[in-house]
Design a protein around this motif. Structure first.
Motif, mmCIF file in Angstrom:
data_model
loop_
_atom_site.group_PDB
_atom_site.id
_atom_site.type_symbol
_atom_site.label_atom_id
_atom_site.label_comp_id
_atom_site.label_asym_id
_atom_site.label_seq_id
_atom_site.Cartn_x
_atom_site.Cartn_y
_atom_site.Cartn_z
ATOM 1 N N GLU A 275 0.811 -1.227 0.000
ATOM 2 C CA GLU A 275 0.000 0.000 0.000
ATOM 3 C C GLU A 275 0.840 1.272 0.000
ATOM 4 O O GLU A 275 0.306 2.371 -0.012
ATOM 5 C CB GLU A 275 -0.943 0.017 1.214
ATOM 6 C CG GLU A 275 -1.858 -1.190 1.333
ATOM 7 C CD GLU A 275 -2.772 -1.380 0.121
ATOM 8 O OE1 GLU A 275 -3.081 -0.361 -0.538
ATOM 9 O OE2 GLU A 275 -3.146 -2.525 -0.159
ATOM 10 N N LYS A 276 2.164 1.148 0.058
ATOM 11 C CA LYS A 276 2.981 2.357 0.188
ATOM 12 C C LYS A 276 3.322 2.962 -1.169
ATOM 13 O O LYS A 276 3.541 2.239 -2.134
ATOM 14 C CB LYS A 276 4.278 2.038 0.935
ATOM 15 C CG LYS A 276 4.021 1.567 2.342
ATOM 16 C CD LYS A 276 5.311 1.410 3.112
ATOM 17 C CE LYS A 276 5.020 0.764 4.452
ATOM 18 N NZ LYS A 276 6.204 0.376 5.169
ATOM 19 N N PRO A 277 3.389 4.291 -1.222
ATOM 20 C CA PRO A 277 3.773 4.919 -2.492
ATOM 21 C C PRO A 277 5.220 4.580 -2.832
ATOM 22 O O PRO A 277 6.040 4.375 -1.945
ATOM 23 C CB PRO A 277 3.600 6.420 -2.217
ATOM 24 C CG PRO A 277 3.550 6.568 -0.731
ATOM 25 C CD PRO A 277 3.093 5.260 -0.161
ATOM 26 N N GLY A 278 5.513 4.515 -4.118
ATOM 27 C CA GLY A 278 6.879 4.211 -4.543
ATOM 28 C C GLY A 278 7.236 2.746 -4.364
ATOM 29 O O GLY A 278 8.407 2.358 -4.463
ATOM 30 N N ASN A 279 6.234 1.921 -4.090
ATOM 31 C CA ASN A 279 6.505 0.510 -3.776
ATOM 32 C C ASN A 279 7.065 -0.269 -4.959
ATOM 33 O O ASN A 279 7.852 -1.191 -4.775
ATOM 34 C CB ASN A 279 5.249 -0.174 -3.233
ATOM 35 C CG ASN A 279 4.098 -0.105 -4.209
ATOM 36 O OD1 ASN A 279 4.263 0.319 -5.353
ATOM 37 N ND2 ASN A 279 2.929 -0.511 -3.770
#
Ligand code: SF4
Ligand code: SF4
Ligand code: SF4
Ligand code: FES
Lengths: 159, 583
Positions: free
Chosen positions: A23-27
């Motif tokens: 769910e994290k940005p830049g994953n």
């Protein structure tokens, strides 16, 4: 939700990593880094699996892999010949080394010989500018390399 | 709506605060040149040709991507900007082949037009062309990466509007190309062949597969009877190729032009659209009253949509109407019903369809059901753009042609049939007939306004004499996900079905804006073409498909009744789950 091609099983540790990052940005870049650590490159099946797990279109993944020099699409050869193209090496003829290596091995940069033994990679400055031009094979660094030395260097890595 | 005050080339203006500099300039009749920007898509600001100066600031900004602001003062044209824009063009041209004369976009290319306007006469920069193979893998479009100027429109339309993600920028810097993932060919990618990329590409890097030669060969072959059908959406766009306004209804002239091109018989796909309504409408009524299949029923006349569903949402297969598209029904009847009546061996028929659509080129061989007559039911699909070229090259003065009529017995259409060309039209036509099938009487007002308009997803309900029938319409492939999710959720959570009937068309606005229609399609053009079709409907004395006398004769003499065994064999098809990536 659609018919799948051949799949690859990720080790648990990698799956756990993906779960944390999902769910994290830049994953995407983080996950691809991890995949490359695991396999040495990004196999197609792994890209398929990442696409599925992160719910990111495959085309987007390839957009990212091909944009960053860091990511490799092919499995490197047993001996990955890294030619430095940092400024110093370039000025001292790094590009002609690269060309000669391509001729000698009969492959292009980022390709692997049929026997899987050699691959060629152009890399950024490896930090040995005093030795320019530099060729790195595995742990071994060759400095002030001339075209004539290349056949000798290649023959050192035979098995 | 809040507004801002600004100056454009010294002229004070008040414009909506939502506008970009490009739009603001238009309000005072100033055109800033653009190349990567397309009004259908969010600005991506890739090319830099639209730069303008901000007064009292050394900065230049890209007009396509810069919003207006209170007190802003901009200069859009001066000698320096002219030089900058010219340089931008010269740089682009240094990596773009000079093969205009043999290019599919000769005369319609946006780069060529700008090079002309800016009087480019030489190439001051070192020429660095790409040497890359063409991708001709799909039956619908050709990708020629050598001509790509990396404007990004195709990727944006494929990803953001269509939600397909077949194309992406691959590589970096000057090695960037537009391509599918993993070095694959388009045909092995999720591409649904909608051709929206080709309709949005400013240059000749993606274009429809040109098959005009196949048509000329067929008319030249004296053993072949060439039978042509034209799709609803073609009639309101073909005129644009001859400087008519979008939406001008050119049905009679198109028939005439086809006969002059050598067609032996001219039918109209609108007839089969009426037939589709009979079959699909009856299928809906069966599902509603006898539970013969799951609800909602979903339309299946758009081959790009069926391809999308088979790859991205195969769980929706049971919801699909089994009715074939009008084009395939027309083709099957041409080589059976008509061939028998006219005493022609179906082997001697060459059946051609003029379509607004590149996906239709793929549909004609998509599976065995497309050979229902024992032959290939439709032998060739030409897009509107290809037909325009043929008419021009054949010296036909299209605008001054006398209007002609389609041939019998499968050429006549009701107003309902013509509406198949625009979003909401299939739904409206189906409601008109389903209403009669359910209630036994005709609707008092056949205009179903709830499903009209350009909203990406439209929802409405119709009162069938006390029974509420809930409907939804989606166009622009990406918009369909919302509806699919609603249907899935209801199914998973055992909730009441959200809709009884859903219409889907892959292209924004429907087929009137298909991937094979004349270039420069914007929402303004879409609305003009759509009003052309509504006008065609309103002018018809017969508005409902079931009242089309040729349809009634077809059932009486040949098919029996809708959903009969014969109908099933000729007019219905099946769907199958497919891989997103073939390789
Ligand atoms: S035809 Fe449609 S799906 Fe295929 S690449 Fe073009 S826009 Fe994407
Ligand atoms: S193929 Fe056409 S639309 Fe796509 S990036 Fe290239 S020039 Fe633009
Ligand atoms: S909406 Fe019409 S033109 Fe567009 S892909 Fe579907 S059938 Fe073709
Ligand atoms: S049109 Fe504005 S940057 Fe290309």
């Amino acid at each position: 939700m659609s018919v799948k091609n051949d799949t690859i099983e990720f080790p648990d540790e990698l799956l756990a990593f993906i779960r944390v990052w999902k769910e994290k940005p830049g994953n995407l870049i983080m996950v691809l880094h991890k995949v490359q650590e695991e396999y040495g490159y990004i196999p197609r099946e792994a890209a398929d699996r990442v696409s599925e797990l992160l719910e990111v279109p495959l085309a987007k993944i390839y957009g990212v892999i091909t944009f960053y020099h860091f990511f490799k699409l092919t499995k490197p050869g047993k001996y990955n010949m890294q030619v430095c193209l940092g400024t110093a090496c370039y000025l001292k003829g790094g590009d002609t080394l690269l060309e000669e290596l391509e001729n000698l091995l009969g492959i292009k940069t980022n390709e692997v010989t049929d026997d899987g033994l050699y691959s060629i990679e152009a890399v950024r400055c490896v930090g040995c500018c005093g030795l320019a031009p530099v060729l790195v094979v595995g742990e071994e660094v060759f400095g002030k390399v001339t075209k004539d030395q290349l056949p000798g260097i290649i023959s050192k890595f035979k098995k | 709506m809040s507004t801002v005050h600004m100056k454009i080339n010294g002229t004070p203006v008040e414009v909506s605060s939502e506008m970009t500099l490009l739009q603001a300039a238009k309000t005072v009749n100033v055109n800033i040149p653009t190349l990567c920007y397309h009004p259908d898509l969010p600005a991506w600001a890739a090319c830099g040709i639209c730069v303008v100066k901000l007064e009292n600031s050394p900065k230049m900004v890209r007009a396509c991507a810069t919003p207006v602001a209170e007190g802003m003062s901009i200069i859009t044209h001066d000698p320096e900007l002219h030089q900058i824009r010219k340089t931008v063009l010269e740089l682009i041209l240094s990596t773009h082949p000079n093969s205009c004369l043999t290019c599919g976009r000769n005369g319609s290319c946006e780069l060529q037009r700008l090079a002309g306007e800016f009087g480019i006469r030489e190439q001051p920069y070192e020429i660095r062309l790409k040497d890359l193979p063409k991708d001709e893998s799909t039956p619908s479009i050709v990708l020629n990466p050598e001509k790509c100027i990396n404007c990004g429109r195709c990727a944006q339309v494929c990803q953001e509007v269509q939600g397909v993600w077949a194309l992406e920028f691959v590589g970096r810097g000057e090695h960037t190309i537009i391509a599918p993932a993993a070095n694959l060919l388009l045909d092995d990618s999720p591409c649904i062949k909608c051709g929206q990329c080709s309709a949005h590409c400013p240059v000749g890097a993606i274009f429809e597969k040109d098959q005009t030669r196949n048509f000329l060969n067929a008319v030249n072959d004296t053993t072949k009877k060439v039978i042509v059908q034209i799709a609803p959406a073609v009639r309101v766009a073909i005129g644009e190729g001859f400087d008519a306004d979008p939406g001008c209804v050119c049905t009679g002239k198109t028939y005439a032009a086809l006969r002059r091109l050598g067609a032996d018989v001219v039918f109209d796909t609108n007839f089969a659209a009426d037939l589709t309504i009979m079959e699909e409408g009856s299928e809906l009524v069966q599902r509603l009253t006898q539970g013969s299949g799951p609800l909602p029923q979903i339309t299946s006349c758009c081959p790009a949509w069926t391809d999308y569903m088979e790859k991205y949402a195969p769980d929706m297969i049971p919801h699909f109407s089994t009715a074939k598209s009008p084009m395939m029904m027309q083709g099957a009847l041409t080589k059976t019903y008509y061939a028998e009546k006219a005493k022609i061996d179906p082997k001697d028929i060459f059946s051609v369809a003029i379509m607004p659509c590149t996906a239709k080129k793929y549909e004609i061989t998509r599976d065995d059901n497309m050979f229902a007559s024992g032959q290939q039911d439709v032998d060739l699909v030409l897009t509107t753009r290809e037909l325009i070229r043929l008419i021009k090259a054949s010296g036909i003065d299209f605008v001054n042609l006398p209007d002609e009529k389609a041939d019998s017995p499968i050429g006549m259409y009701a107003g309902a049939g013509t509406l198949f060309g625009n979003t909401g039209g299939v739904m409206e036509a189906a409601i008109r007939t389903a209403y009669t099938l359910v209630t036994g009487e005709n609707m008092k007002d056949v205009n179903v306004t709830a499903v009209r308009g350009m909203e990406g997803v439209k929802r409405g309900s119709v009162d069938f004499n006390g029974t509420e029938v809930k409907v939804a319409v989606a166009h622009g492939m990406g918009n369909v996900t919302e509806l699919i999710e609603e249907v899935r959720q209801a199914r998973e959570q055992n909730l009441p079905i959200p809709y009884h009937f859903i219409e889907v068309m892959a292209c924004r606005g429907g087929c009137i804006a298909g991937g094979g229609q004349p270039y420069a399609t914007t929402d303004e053009v879409r609305l003009q073409r759509i009003s052309g079709l509504y006008a065609d409907d309103e002018r018809s004395t017969i508005r409902c498909s079931h009242e089309n006398p040729e349809i009634q004769t077809l059932y009486k003499d040949y098919l029996g009744a809708p959903l009969s065994e014969k109908s099933h064999h000729l007019l219905h098809t099946t769907y199958q789950e497919r891989k997103l990536y073939k390789k």
